[in-house]
Design an enzyme around this catalytic site. Structure first.
Site, PDB file in Angstrom:
ATOM      1  N   GLU A 116       0.748  12.232  -0.002  1.00 29.28           N
ATOM      2  CA  GLU A 116       0.711  12.659   1.400  1.00 29.28           C
ATOM      3  C   GLU A 116       2.028  12.351   2.094  1.00 29.28           C
ATOM      4  O   GLU A 116       2.630  11.303   1.865  1.00 29.28           O
ATOM      5  CB  GLU A 116      -0.376  11.867   2.153  1.00 29.28           C
ATOM      6  CG  GLU A 116      -1.751  12.409   1.945  1.00 29.28           C
ATOM      7  CD  GLU A 116      -2.764  11.770   2.894  1.00 29.28           C
ATOM      8  OE1 GLU A 116      -3.936  11.766   2.527  1.00 29.28           O
ATOM      9  OE2 GLU A 116      -2.376  11.279   3.980  1.00 29.28           O
TER      10      GLU A 116
ATOM     11  N   CYS B  31       6.429  10.255   8.074  1.00 26.32           N
ATOM     12  CA  CYS B  31       5.710   9.134   7.471  1.00 26.32           C
ATOM     13  C   CYS B  31       5.765   9.355   5.961  1.00 26.32           C
ATOM     14  O   CYS B  31       5.213  10.331   5.449  1.00 26.32           O
ATOM     15  CB  CYS B  31       4.279   9.107   8.004  1.00 26.32           C
ATOM     16  SG  CYS B  31       3.319   7.749   7.328  1.00 26.32           S
TER      17      CYS B  31
ATOM     18  N   CYS C 240      -2.348   3.375  -4.163  1.00 20.81           N
ATOM     19  CA  CYS C 240      -1.890   2.022  -3.813  1.00 20.81           C
ATOM     20  C   CYS C 240      -2.782   0.998  -4.508  1.00 20.81           C
ATOM     21  O   CYS C 240      -4.003   1.152  -4.517  1.00 20.81           O
ATOM     22  CB  CYS C 240      -1.966   1.816  -2.306  1.00 20.81           C
ATOM     23  SG  CYS C 240      -1.301   0.216  -1.765  1.00 20.81           S
TER      24      CYS C 240
ATOM     25  N   CYS D 131      -6.613  -2.843   0.339  1.00 22.76           N
ATOM     26  CA  CYS D 131      -7.014  -3.374   1.650  1.00 22.76           C
ATOM     27  C   CYS D 131      -8.332  -2.703   2.053  1.00 22.76           C
ATOM     28  O   CYS D 131      -8.517  -1.503   1.854  1.00 22.76           O
ATOM     29  CB  CYS D 131      -5.933  -3.129   2.689  1.00 22.76           C
ATOM     30  SG  CYS D 131      -4.371  -3.946   2.273  1.00 22.76           S
TER      31      CYS D 131
ATOM     32  N   CYS E  48      -8.475   0.541   4.387  1.00 24.39           N
ATOM     33  CA  CYS E  48      -7.467   1.589   4.165  1.00 24.39           C
ATOM     34  C   CYS E  48      -7.968   2.610   3.154  1.00 24.39           C
ATOM     35  O   CYS E  48      -8.402   2.263   2.058  1.00 24.39           O
ATOM     36  CB  CYS E  48      -6.177   0.942   3.669  1.00 24.39           C
ATOM     37  SG  CYS E  48      -4.907   2.141   3.214  1.00 24.39           S
TER      38      CYS E  48
ATOM     39  N   CYS F  49      -4.930   8.247   7.536  1.00 22.84           N
ATOM     40  CA  CYS F  49      -4.007   8.414   6.409  1.00 22.84           C
ATOM     41  C   CYS F  49      -4.746   8.175   5.105  1.00 22.84           C
ATOM     42  O   CYS F  49      -5.592   7.314   5.016  1.00 22.84           O
ATOM     43  CB  CYS F  49      -2.868   7.409   6.463  1.00 22.84           C
ATOM     44  SG  CYS F  49      -2.594   6.688   8.052  1.00 22.84           S
TER      45      CYS F  49
HETATM   46  N1  SAH Z   1       1.400  -0.687   2.338  1.00 20.77           N
HETATM   47  C1  SAH Z   1       2.061  -0.733   3.617  1.00 20.77           C
HETATM   48  C2  SAH Z   1       1.908   0.585   4.404  1.00 20.77           C
HETATM   49  C3  SAH Z   1       0.509   0.865   4.805  1.00 20.77           C
HETATM   50  S1  SAH Z   1       0.199   2.097   6.056  1.00 20.77           S
HETATM   51  C4  SAH Z   1       1.510  -1.881   4.437  1.00 20.77           C
HETATM   52  O1  SAH Z   1       0.499  -2.446   4.033  1.00 20.77           O
HETATM   53  O2  SAH Z   1       2.110  -2.230   5.454  1.00 20.77           O
HETATM   54  C5  SAH Z   1       0.778   1.427   7.568  1.00 20.77           C
HETATM   55  C6  SAH Z   1      -0.195   0.545   8.350  1.00 20.77           C
HETATM   56  O3  SAH Z   1      -1.450   1.160   8.631  1.00 20.77           O
HETATM   57  C7  SAH Z   1      -0.501  -0.763   7.651  1.00 20.77           C
HETATM   58  O4  SAH Z   1      -0.385  -1.806   8.577  1.00 20.77           O
HETATM   59  C8  SAH Z   1      -1.921  -0.571   7.230  1.00 20.77           C
HETATM   60  O5  SAH Z   1      -2.595  -1.778   7.019  1.00 20.77           O
HETATM   61  C9  SAH Z   1      -2.476   0.228   8.379  1.00 20.77           C
HETATM   62  N2  SAH Z   1      -3.741   0.945   8.096  1.00 20.77           N
HETATM   63  C10 SAH Z   1      -4.207   1.384   6.895  1.00 20.77           C
HETATM   64  N3  SAH Z   1      -5.398   1.988   7.045  1.00 20.77           N
HETATM   65  C11 SAH Z   1      -5.703   1.958   8.356  1.00 20.77           C
HETATM   66  C12 SAH Z   1      -6.815   2.431   9.137  1.00 20.77           C
HETATM   67  N4  SAH Z   1      -7.835   3.066   8.579  1.00 20.77           N
HETATM   68  N5  SAH Z   1      -6.784   2.207  10.469  1.00 20.77           N
HETATM   69  C13 SAH Z   1      -5.731   1.582  11.046  1.00 20.77           C
HETATM   70  N6  SAH Z   1      -4.675   1.112  10.365  1.00 20.77           N
HETATM   71  C14 SAH Z   1      -4.646   1.283   9.027  1.00 20.77           C
END
Ligand code: SAH
Length: 344
Positions: free
Chosen positions: A94, A107, A114, A118, A121, A333
């Site tokens: 994406e 972005c 990944c 988390c 996510c 995302c």
């Molecule tokens: N791997 C990287 C990039 C992740 S995306 C990282 O962990 O920082 C960017 C941000 O969006 C990260 O802080 C991630 O934790 C957050 N994120 C992921 N899924 C989310 C969701 N469903 N709602 C809000 N924030 C989210």
């Protein structure tokens, strides 16, 4: 995964050298560089300044330019466009183009999937496939720039994947995006959940890009319950590495904090967070949770988000709340890939 020689990602000097190897004059390297990075060609045949006879000859060699295909394109009324890009091995990533009056932000993904898993996510729930090669990172930016017909001014490495699990390709791509595509390093943000030793490894590159660290909790216990990998990287060590990063690079760090209703969004947790990062000159970016499929969390109300932000602001911590763009409202995302991966 090894990649054959790919034109995208090479400097002007390297492209000139390649041209000489092909029996062409050296100056054609500069032309190739211009057409690759500024005209975003997808095949050598499009480069009309090259002699036709040579283009026909080279067509037999299946030279790899390193460009992806747009597999799916989803625009929204606010102008944001989300792309699924198909890579040479069929993998899908994406990429999102986010326009505003002053900027076009992309972005960017750093991995296919990944491995960090988390809990909130969508990408993390989908598992991990592989790291992206340097040219596959650069390609995302060129694809959005060409499709939206507007210069990309800002990059956020917040797409799929954990950038600091792919530090070498990330740093290599940033160098090219800066020097060859012309995007200022200060307009780039690298978002990481924190990988032991990698923040300091990144610091050695002394990038001017902003580092954003995904904190999401004001203490180790809660953080670990949201981010499985956090058990191997205690919050105290993570913050110590962040401080060292600031010292080495002279750049501020920002912290991201996804707000999950009833989990990490209370005023007392905001106070605890303020205590953790007080005196840092750092910035906190609050991200109200974007609901994901089969997710167990909920988005806090705007009132709760504001109350959390107020506690931080009162403690002299600069804070911003990330605005939800059209696509996030429809699908956070990482979700688009889940629904469209197997179609067409
Ligand atoms: N791997 C990287 C990039 C992740 S995306 C990282 O962990 O920082 C960017 C941000 O969006 C990260 O802080 C991630 O934790 C957050 N994120 C992921 N899924 C989310 C969701 N469903 N709602 C809000 N924030 C989210």
């Amino acid at each position: 995964m090894p990649h054959p020689f790919t034109l995208l990602g090479q400097s002007e000097a390297q492209l000139s050298e390649w041209m000489v190897q092909q029996g062409q004059p050296r100056y054609r390297g500069k032309q190739l560089h211009d057409w690759l990075y500024h005209k975003a060609v997808r095949s050598l045949d499009e480069i009309t300044v090259f002699p036709k006879s040579w283009r026909e000859e080279i067509a037999q060699q299946s030279i790899n330019l390193g460009r992806s295909e747009i597999h799916y394109r989803q625009p929204t009324p606010d102008g944001t466009v989300k792309y699924l890009l198909k890579l040479s091995d069929g993998a899908i990533v994406e990429t999102v183009g986010i326009p505003s009056s002053q900027r076009l932000t992309v972005c960017v993904s750093s991995q296919v999937g990944c491995p960090m898993a988390c809990d909130f996510c969508a990408t993390g729930k989908g598992g991990f496939d592989r790291n992206l090669a340097k040219h596959e990172i650069i390609d995302q930016v060129l694809t959005v720039q060409a499709d939206m017909q507007r210069r990309v001014s800002h990059l956020v490495f917040m797409g799929m994947g954990e950038p600091l699990l792919n530090t070498d390709n990330l740093v290599g791509a940033i160098a090219v995006l800066n020097q060859d595509v012309g995007i200022g390093q200060r307009m780039m943000t690298i978002s990481t959940v924190g990988i032991p030793n990698q923040i300091l490894k990144l610091a050695e590159h002394r990038l001017q890009a902003t580092l954003a660290v995904s904190l999401h909790a004001p203490n180790q216990q809660l953080r670990q319950s949201l981010i499985p990998s956090a058990d191997r990287y205690p919050i105290a060590t993570l913050l110590k590495d962040c401080r060292e990063y600031v010292q080495i690079t002279g750049r501020r760090i920002s912290f991201e904090y996804t707000l999950l209703a009833g989990v990490n969004d209370s005023p007392s947790q905001a106070l605890e967070l303020a205590g953790l990062i007080k005196g840092w000159q750092s910035h906190v970016n609050l991200i109200p949770y974007n609901p994901i499929q089969d997710g167990t969390y909920e988005r806090p109300s705007p009132r709760v988000v504001q109350a959390f932000a107020d506690v931080l602001a009162n403690a002299n911590i600069t804070v911003s709340v990330r605005r939800t763009r059209g696509l996030e409202a429809q699908a956070a995302c990482g979700q688009l890939r889940g629904t469209h991966k197997l179609s067409s």
